[in-house]
Design an enzyme around this catalytic site. Sequence first.
Site, PDB file in Angstrom:
ATOM      1  N   CYS A   2     -27.261  43.808  50.876  1.00  0.00           N
ATOM      2  CA  CYS A   2     -28.066  44.275  49.750  1.00  0.00           C
ATOM      3  C   CYS A   2     -27.686  45.690  49.335  1.00  0.00           C
ATOM      4  O   CYS A   2     -27.202  46.474  50.143  1.00  0.00           O
ATOM      5  CB  CYS A   2     -29.533  44.280  50.139  1.00  0.00           C
ATOM      6  SG  CYS A   2     -30.084  42.736  50.844  1.00  0.00           S
ATOM      7  N   ARG A  27     -20.428  44.815  47.797  1.00  0.00           N
ATOM      8  CA  ARG A  27     -21.100  44.615  49.071  1.00  0.00           C
ATOM      9  C   ARG A  27     -21.496  43.155  49.291  1.00  0.00           C
ATOM     10  O   ARG A  27     -21.866  42.774  50.392  1.00  0.00           O
ATOM     11  CB  ARG A  27     -22.365  45.475  49.131  1.00  0.00           C
ATOM     12  CG  ARG A  27     -22.082  46.955  49.204  1.00  0.00           C
ATOM     13  CD  ARG A  27     -23.348  47.748  48.995  1.00  0.00           C
ATOM     14  NE  ARG A  27     -24.306  47.521  50.058  1.00  0.00           N
ATOM     15  CZ  ARG A  27     -24.554  48.387  51.035  1.00  0.00           C
ATOM     16  NH1 ARG A  27     -23.917  49.516  51.081  1.00  0.00           N
ATOM     17  NH2 ARG A  27     -25.437  48.126  51.956  1.00  0.00           N
ATOM     18  N   TRP A  74     -28.760  40.121  49.149  1.00  0.00           N
ATOM     19  CA  TRP A  74     -27.937  39.161  49.894  1.00  0.00           C
ATOM     20  C   TRP A  74     -28.912  38.421  50.802  1.00  0.00           C
ATOM     21  O   TRP A  74     -29.507  39.008  51.700  1.00  0.00           O
ATOM     22  CB  TRP A  74     -26.890  39.922  50.704  1.00  0.00           C
ATOM     23  CG  TRP A  74     -25.857  39.074  51.357  1.00  0.00           C
ATOM     24  CD1 TRP A  74     -24.758  38.512  50.771  1.00  0.00           C
ATOM     25  CD2 TRP A  74     -25.791  38.726  52.745  1.00  0.00           C
ATOM     26  NE1 TRP A  74     -24.018  37.834  51.715  1.00  0.00           N
ATOM     27  CE2 TRP A  74     -24.635  37.942  52.926  1.00  0.00           C
ATOM     28  CE3 TRP A  74     -26.591  38.991  53.842  1.00  0.00           C
ATOM     29  CZ2 TRP A  74     -24.254  37.433  54.159  1.00  0.00           C
ATOM     30  CZ3 TRP A  74     -26.224  38.475  55.083  1.00  0.00           C
ATOM     31  CH2 TRP A  74     -25.062  37.705  55.222  1.00  0.00           C
ATOM     32  N   ASN A  98     -33.674  47.112  51.782  1.00  0.00           N
ATOM     33  CA  ASN A  98     -32.529  46.608  52.551  1.00  0.00           C
ATOM     34  C   ASN A  98     -32.947  46.569  54.010  1.00  0.00           C
ATOM     35  O   ASN A  98     -33.599  47.498  54.479  1.00  0.00           O
ATOM     36  CB  ASN A  98     -31.324  47.549  52.451  1.00  0.00           C
ATOM     37  CG  ASN A  98     -30.633  47.437  51.116  1.00  0.00           C
ATOM     38  OD1 ASN A  98     -31.046  46.680  50.253  1.00  0.00           O
ATOM     39  ND2 ASN A  98     -29.570  48.210  50.954  1.00  0.00           N
ATOM     40  N   GLY A  99     -32.532  45.535  54.726  1.00  0.00           N
ATOM     41  CA  GLY A  99     -32.869  45.436  56.143  1.00  0.00           C
ATOM     42  C   GLY A  99     -33.704  44.194  56.407  1.00  0.00           C
ATOM     43  O   GLY A  99     -33.829  43.319  55.540  1.00  0.00           O
ATOM     44  N   GLU A 480      -5.581  39.601  62.812  1.00  0.00           N
ATOM     45  CA  GLU A 480      -6.016  40.216  61.551  1.00  0.00           C
ATOM     46  C   GLU A 480      -5.447  39.445  60.356  1.00  0.00           C
ATOM     47  O   GLU A 480      -6.143  39.210  59.362  1.00  0.00           O
ATOM     48  CB  GLU A 480      -5.577  41.694  61.536  1.00  0.00           C
ATOM     49  CG  GLU A 480      -5.786  42.438  60.237  1.00  0.00           C
ATOM     50  CD  GLU A 480      -7.235  42.495  59.768  1.00  0.00           C
ATOM     51  OE1 GLU A 480      -8.148  42.120  60.511  1.00  0.00           O
ATOM     52  OE2 GLU A 480      -7.444  42.893  58.605  1.00  0.00           O
ATOM     53  N   LYS A 484      -7.642  37.611  57.448  1.00  0.00           N
ATOM     54  CA  LYS A 484      -7.474  37.883  56.010  1.00  0.00           C
ATOM     55  C   LYS A 484      -7.343  36.566  55.253  1.00  0.00           C
ATOM     56  O   LYS A 484      -7.959  36.369  54.212  1.00  0.00           O
ATOM     57  CB  LYS A 484      -6.226  38.732  55.722  1.00  0.00           C
ATOM     58  CG  LYS A 484      -6.255  40.201  55.997  1.00  0.00           C
ATOM     59  CD  LYS A 484      -7.180  41.022  55.168  1.00  0.00           C
ATOM     60  CE  LYS A 484      -8.550  41.047  55.788  1.00  0.00           C
ATOM     61  NZ  LYS A 484      -8.906  42.188  56.595  1.00  0.00           N
ATOM     62  N   GLU A 487     -10.749  34.674  55.184  1.00  0.00           N
ATOM     63  CA  GLU A 487     -11.891  35.206  54.437  1.00  0.00           C
ATOM     64  C   GLU A 487     -11.693  35.204  52.929  1.00  0.00           C
ATOM     65  O   GLU A 487     -12.663  35.087  52.202  1.00  0.00           O
ATOM     66  CB  GLU A 487     -12.357  36.566  54.965  1.00  0.00           C
ATOM     67  CG  GLU A 487     -11.406  37.685  54.886  1.00  0.00           C
ATOM     68  CD  GLU A 487     -11.982  38.980  55.495  1.00  0.00           C
ATOM     69  OE1 GLU A 487     -13.184  39.086  55.762  1.00  0.00           O
ATOM     70  OE2 GLU A 487     -11.185  39.903  55.703  1.00  0.00           O
ATOM     71  N   HIS A 503      -0.289  26.647  75.854  1.00  0.00           N
ATOM     72  CA  HIS A 503      -1.507  26.348  76.618  1.00  0.00           C
ATOM     73  C   HIS A 503      -2.567  25.663  75.761  1.00  0.00           C
ATOM     74  O   HIS A 503      -3.742  25.652  76.113  1.00  0.00           O
ATOM     75  CB  HIS A 503      -2.068  27.634  77.236  1.00  0.00           C
ATOM     76  CG  HIS A 503      -1.111  28.283  78.177  1.00  0.00           C
ATOM     77  ND1 HIS A 503      -0.862  27.789  79.439  1.00  0.00           N
ATOM     78  CD2 HIS A 503      -0.281  29.351  78.025  1.00  0.00           C
ATOM     79  CE1 HIS A 503       0.057  28.540  80.030  1.00  0.00           C
ATOM     80  NE2 HIS A 503       0.433  29.490  79.190  1.00  0.00           N
ATOM     81  N   LYS A 602     -19.610  43.301  52.241  1.00  0.00           N
ATOM     82  CA  LYS A 602     -18.704  44.371  52.661  1.00  0.00           C
ATOM     83  C   LYS A 602     -19.234  45.089  53.890  1.00  0.00           C
ATOM     84  O   LYS A 602     -18.494  45.415  54.799  1.00  0.00           O
ATOM     85  CB  LYS A 602     -18.536  45.364  51.501  1.00  0.00           C
ATOM     86  CG  LYS A 602     -17.637  46.537  51.831  1.00  0.00           C
ATOM     87  CD  LYS A 602     -16.199  46.089  52.023  1.00  0.00           C
ATOM     88  CE  LYS A 602     -15.273  47.221  52.403  1.00  0.00           C
ATOM     89  NZ  LYS A 602     -14.024  46.705  52.992  1.00  0.00           N
TER      90      LYS A 602
HETATM   91  O1  M6R Z   1     -17.513  48.512  58.255  1.00  0.00           O
HETATM   92  P1  M6R Z   1     -16.994  47.900  59.518  1.00  0.00           P
HETATM   93  O2  M6R Z   1     -15.580  48.290  59.802  1.00  0.00           O
HETATM   94  O3  M6R Z   1     -17.876  48.170  60.697  1.00  0.00           O
HETATM   95  O4  M6R Z   1     -17.012  46.351  59.259  1.00  0.00           O
HETATM   96  C1  M6R Z   1     -16.661  45.442  60.260  1.00  0.00           C
HETATM   97  C2  M6R Z   1     -16.442  44.060  59.710  1.00  0.00           C
HETATM   98  O5  M6R Z   1     -17.610  43.583  59.097  1.00  0.00           O
HETATM   99  C3  M6R Z   1     -15.296  44.022  58.690  1.00  0.00           C
HETATM  100  O6  M6R Z   1     -14.112  44.523  59.233  1.00  0.00           O
HETATM  101  C4  M6R Z   1     -15.064  42.573  58.211  1.00  0.00           C
HETATM  102  O7  M6R Z   1     -14.549  41.794  59.264  1.00  0.00           O
HETATM  103  C5  M6R Z   1     -14.145  42.544  56.990  1.00  0.00           C
HETATM  104  N1  M6R Z   1     -14.582  41.523  56.091  1.00  0.00           N
HETATM  105  C6  M6R Z   1     -12.739  42.248  57.317  1.00  0.00           C
HETATM  106  O8  M6R Z   1     -11.920  42.144  56.208  1.00  0.00           O
END
Ligand code: M6R
Length: 607
Positions: A2, A27, A74, A98-99, A480, A484, A487, A503, A602
């Site tokens: 949010c 976000r 959100w 928010n929260g 990583e 990517k 996501e 394995h 985000k």
């Molecule tokens: O703001 P942060 O680095 O703590 O966020 C951690 C994860 O939420 C963030 O890296 C998330 O995995 C991204 N979507 C990756 O692209």
Amino acid sequence: MCGIVGYIGEKNAVDILIDGLTKLEYRGYDSAGVAVVVDNNIKTERSAGKLINLKNKLEQSPLISNIGIGHTRWATHGKPSDENAHPHCSDHIALVHNGIIENYLELRDELINKGYKFLSETDTEAIAHLLHSLWEDNLEKTVRKAVQRLKGAYALAIISSREEGKILLARKEAPLVIGVGKNENFAASDIPAILHHTREFIFLEDGDIAIMEKDRLEIYDLNFNKVSRSVKTINWNPVMAEKAGYKHFMQKEIYEQPRAITDTIRGKYSLEDGKIYLSELEEMKGDLLSIERIQIVACGTSWHAGLVGKFLIEKFAKIPVEVDIASEYRYREPIVDEKLLFIPISQSGETADTLAALKLAKSKGAKIISICNVIGSSITRESHGTIYTHAGPEIGVASTKAFTTQLATLYMLAIYLSQLKDRLTKEERIKYVKALIKVPEEISSVLDLDHDIEMLAKNFKNYKNFLYLGRNINYPVALEGALKLKEISYIHAEGYPAGEMKHGPIALIDKNMPVLFLAINSPIYEKTLSNIEEVKARDGVVIAVASKSNNGISKKADYTIFVNDTIEETSIFLTTVVTQFFAYHCATLLGLDVDQPRNLAKSVTVE
Ligand code: M6R
């Protein structure tokens, strides 16, 4: 997650709120709304879906006022709908939140018994009715009473038509900043929302309640003592937070990496003696000399950076490192003492799990040095020291430049710790520092491969599954790269250490399972070549990301992307950028929204 925006001043609040909410779209959200005071009445407009729906409604029935609050939601409690969208109202009161309020069911029952009617499924509506039920003379007295009843996390912006000239703000475990203006003030959950209007920010602390008028600010702490919070100047250029001609923020942020790494390492190294200077840790030097172990804790991409950090710190400084996922760490019984250095890594500095893990380690006596991109964020405020990455605002949900600047920071920290512990020779340090300062230039050479990688993505975008394999320091890059792809392109992908393939994952190999190998020159390069043979023998399709000097690999792989030869420790910057481009192009070729992928936010400020 949010987003919150608030405005009080002399301009039309709605324009500022909508502009701010647009800046917070990155976000992630699924509904939006605004509330203003007009002729002593609260007026709201809310809509499920994207901001354009809200804007259309506001065009039909414009709202004009000098005070207002806005929100992008959100969904947590209750589906995305007009009714569940914020602001929520109770007669003369409107608020955005928010929260998560953990005791909202109890509050809800209590308020229903008092005759309040709930129109939404949210936890937030309970706060609105609670405020109404506790109303006492004025908004600040009422908010003080109400927050004592709330359990959980909140950032709140509250208005009342009975007090047209003020916005009440309150925060606990959720970010909230005040933007200080002239004859106007702003509030937001995130700096980019109001960066166009001011560079002067006050970061509210946990438990703070602020009274924000157009020409007056008063802040009270947890115990309702009046406090002064310092005003910080943020030097981010608003243009840095916009697309600057790129099609997507993610694309822009990939291209910004040479600049971001240059800014992150600037002024922190000496080529003469190969030393790293981290002035931000100067006061902690004594503590650092006595540390015996390190725990790195983070989520998602930042966790992958942590895995790279383990490799670098153990290699350079010879200090044992454990790396943990924050949501796991916080609920087990980690072994922590005063000889432990705890390193939370977070782009946003607001990730709820990482923050909770930090607090746990701190309460048990660990020294905390965070690696973070956002000045004044909650994680930095809880840390004994912070090394800032200078990535600038990262808007794309998929982290790119934040990751590579985290890697650069960990690389410097590893050399810095090696200095304190006298674990590398001067010659070794000079070699590693020389390699680091070449990274921006080396990344630029990978940026030239953008088109080649786009062509590669054309061949692969319709596959449903992928394996990413790497060894040593490139194993976390495989994780990583797979994240990517998942996501933003919604293609299923798994990262593995290449040696682990036999394995289990090898059972998956057939012509429908492409395997992307990070086959960089290293002491165990030959072993990666054997893994490629194993995949080819089972009709697998191989993409290799390889060092130019190993050009023979193109006879084994189906497709090869060559990058410059570097030492293994800096090869990660190059392989990372190849995987970022690959994911970006697969997603854009599939017509997907790379900056705001489905279901993702985000900054994950709730559990
Ligand atoms: O703001 P942060 O680095 O703590 O966020 C951690 C994860 O939420 C963030 O890296 C998330 O995995 C991204 N979507 C990756 O692209």
